[in-house]
Design an enzyme around this catalytic site. Structure first.
Site, PDB file in Angstrom:
ATOM      1  N   GLU A 151       0.814  -1.214   0.000  1.00  0.00           N
ATOM      2  CA  GLU A 151       0.000   0.000   0.000  1.00  0.00           C
ATOM      3  C   GLU A 151       0.853   1.272   0.000  1.00  0.00           C
ATOM      4  O   GLU A 151       0.370   2.358   0.321  1.00  0.00           O
ATOM      5  CB  GLU A 151      -0.961   0.030   1.207  1.00  0.00           C
ATOM      6  CG  GLU A 151      -1.632  -1.280   1.530  1.00  0.00           C
ATOM      7  CD  GLU A 151      -2.582  -1.790   0.448  1.00  0.00           C
ATOM      8  OE1 GLU A 151      -2.707  -1.136  -0.595  1.00  0.00           O
ATOM      9  OE2 GLU A 151      -3.203  -2.844   0.645  1.00  0.00           O
ATOM     10  N   ASP A 177      -1.597  -1.317 -10.488  1.00  0.00           N
ATOM     11  CA  ASP A 177      -1.862  -2.727 -10.221  1.00  0.00           C
ATOM     12  C   ASP A 177      -1.846  -3.478 -11.551  1.00  0.00           C
ATOM     13  O   ASP A 177      -2.486  -3.058 -12.522  1.00  0.00           O
ATOM     14  CB  ASP A 177      -3.228  -2.914  -9.570  1.00  0.00           C
ATOM     15  CG  ASP A 177      -3.256  -2.446  -8.123  1.00  0.00           C
ATOM     16  OD1 ASP A 177      -2.193  -2.445  -7.483  1.00  0.00           O
ATOM     17  OD2 ASP A 177      -4.342  -2.086  -7.640  1.00  0.00           O
TER      18      ASP A 177
END
Length: 491
Positions: A182, A321
């Site tokens: 993250e 991602d």
């Protein structure tokens, strides 16, 4: 053409551990869809470019917990069955969907061939061959993708070491760079990175106040942080203006329910599903070419501005991602290939994060604030009031783990199983899914399931009931990380 600057593409591949934990809609189905629609086509695209002699194409992060799934025999069998089912669904839809079903049949057949030719022995040989060819730099990370700033330093160091060791086992090389889960950072974490041999890690652009043109040493360390350039990254993936929302791309949310296929194009942002136009691969291919050209122009303009400001060539990093490309955005892998081919022709040097550092694209030291790449660029997604129960649960898991580990020279497999379950409980995914209200019930259930196992096993170990503890773990799935040695956590 004169080189205007350097571009690094970073892809972060991650899913939490899913085998044996439900099938639909967010269990194994989630894994198999991402595998079929992202991991297979993205690695095939990279191999094509590598076979042409292209090197240093991008930096590819694959989290240890995902790498374990890509090598897991049960998951390998599961995705093979899923690919076959995809082809059968396309075949069955032919009478109703016509050419779209034929297109889907060809795509599923190619995916089956790719899997059966390259992936039957797992993902590690695929990743290792790409790294060994020099086409990609592989990033590592902590074993189960926990939010590092909230961990006990001992558990944080243990999870990082487990993840780096796992990468070395699977690909033959211990990563020097990581995607911090993250992009979570707290001041001082660079000390732990240095101790683990990590030389560089990713942060989000706001952690550097948007000054992402060079890698930067963190504090007094020689560990480098590299910032994601949001102005460039958001050109692709922004909630309202990114390329995947273009009218000619396949619509992710509209289904042909009998077949599970996606027969429509986006058409328009406010068009109801039943009113969307049929998907047209030709129109989508034209959109890919248009948007790839636009992105190349954006990157070149960005680098020209950096060069003028710094008086020297600089760096821009776009990071996403991996699952965006193919799974969420059907045409994403084709767009990636078009961009990677076009950037060098436009005078942009394409390289990996390691290549950028080796080229001297390093600036002055920086003091980083608490940060992440989540909402608000702070910790609210993983530490906010909406997940206070999960934060408390994670604290108990770490306390129970550490309390149950007895010192000694003899390795205890039961302690290793305890550590394995604790790391699974600490995954950042559970808090993220709850905060975003995305399968929140599943996420809470997973966190509580692993935490309950930690509580039960740690209590038995503390009471010296090893026979009962051994009987308890017999009913569990096999450990995700069989190489864990919990002795390094013991006092």
């Amino acid at each position: 053409m004169k080189t205007v600057g350097t571009f690094c593409l970073v892809l972060h591949s991650h899913l939490p551990w899913l085998p044996h934990h439900g099938r639909w809609p967010v269990g194994e189905e989630w894994l198999y869809q991402a595998w079929a629609h992202s991991y297979l086509p993205v690695t095939a695209m990279l191999r094509r470019l590598a076979d042409e002699g292209r090197r240093e194409l991008l930096t590819l992060g694959v989290t240890p917990v995902l790498a374990a799934q890509l090598d897991d025999p049960y998951a390998l069998r599961g995705v093979h069955d899923w690919l076959g089912g995809w082809q059968l669904r396309a075949h069955g839809a032919a009478p109703r969907l016509g050419e779209l079903a034929a297109h889907e049949h060809r795509t599923s057949a190619a995916a089956l061939t790719e899997f059966e030719t390259r992936w039957r022995h797992g993902g590690s040989p695929v990743l290792r061959s790409l790294a060994d060819s020099g086409a990609v730099e592989l990033l590592g990370g902590p074993a189960t993708h926990p939010f590092g700033p909230l961990l006990d330093p001992r558990v944080r160091a243990f999870g990082l070491e487990a993840g780096l060791a796992d990468a070395a086992l699977r690909t033959g090389t211990r990563p020097a760079g990581i995607w911090a889960p993250e992009c979570g950072y707290a001041p001082g974490m660079e000390t732990g990175y240095a101790a683990a041999g990590v030389r560089r890690f990713l942060v989000d652009g706001p952690a550097l106040r948007g000054d992402t043109a060079l890698a930067r040493p963190v504090g007094d360390s020689d560990v480098l942080c590299i910032g994601r350039d949001l102005d460039v990254t958001y050109r692709v993936w922004a909630p309202r203006s990114g390329y995947p929302g273009g009218r000619d791309y396949r619509d992710f949310h509209t289904y042909d329910h009998p077949s599970g296929l996606k027969p429509a194009r986006v058409t328009g942002r406010n068009v109801a599903p039943e009113d969307k136009a049929p998907y047209d691969p030709g129109r989508a291919a034209a959109a890919v070419a248009r948007d790839a050209a636009d992105f190349v122009a954006v990157v070149r303009e960005r680098l020209a501005g950096i060069r003028e400001r710094l008086g020297r060539p600089g760096l821009t990093v776009a990071a996403f991602d991996t699952e965006l490309f193919g799974h969420w955005w059907h045409e994403g892998p084709a767009w990636l290939e078009a961009v990677l081919r076009a950037l060098p022709e436009a005078g942009v040097r394409v390289t990996t994060l390691a290549g950028a550092v080796d080229a001297g694209l390093v600036g002055e030291p920086v003091a980083l604030p608490e940060s992440s790449w989540g909402s608000g660029k702070d910790w609210r997604v993983w530490a906010g009031s909406q997940v206070a129960d999960v934060v408390a649960l994670n604290t108990r898991v770490q306390e129970q783990l550490l309390a149950a580990l007895s010192p000694g020279l003899v390795r205890d497999p039961l302690q290793d199983r305890l550590a394995d379950q604790a790391l699974l409980a600490l995954s950042s995914d559970w808090a993220f899914m709850i905060s975003k209200d995305s399968a929140a019930g599943y996420a809470r259930g997973r966190a509580e399931r692993h935490a309950t196992r930690v509580a039960d096993l740690s209590a038995l170990l503390l009471d010296g009931k090893h026979t009962d503890a051994a009987a308890l773990v017999e009913s569990w799935e096999h450990p995700v990380f069989g190489h864990l040695d919990a002795r390094s956590l013991a006092p």
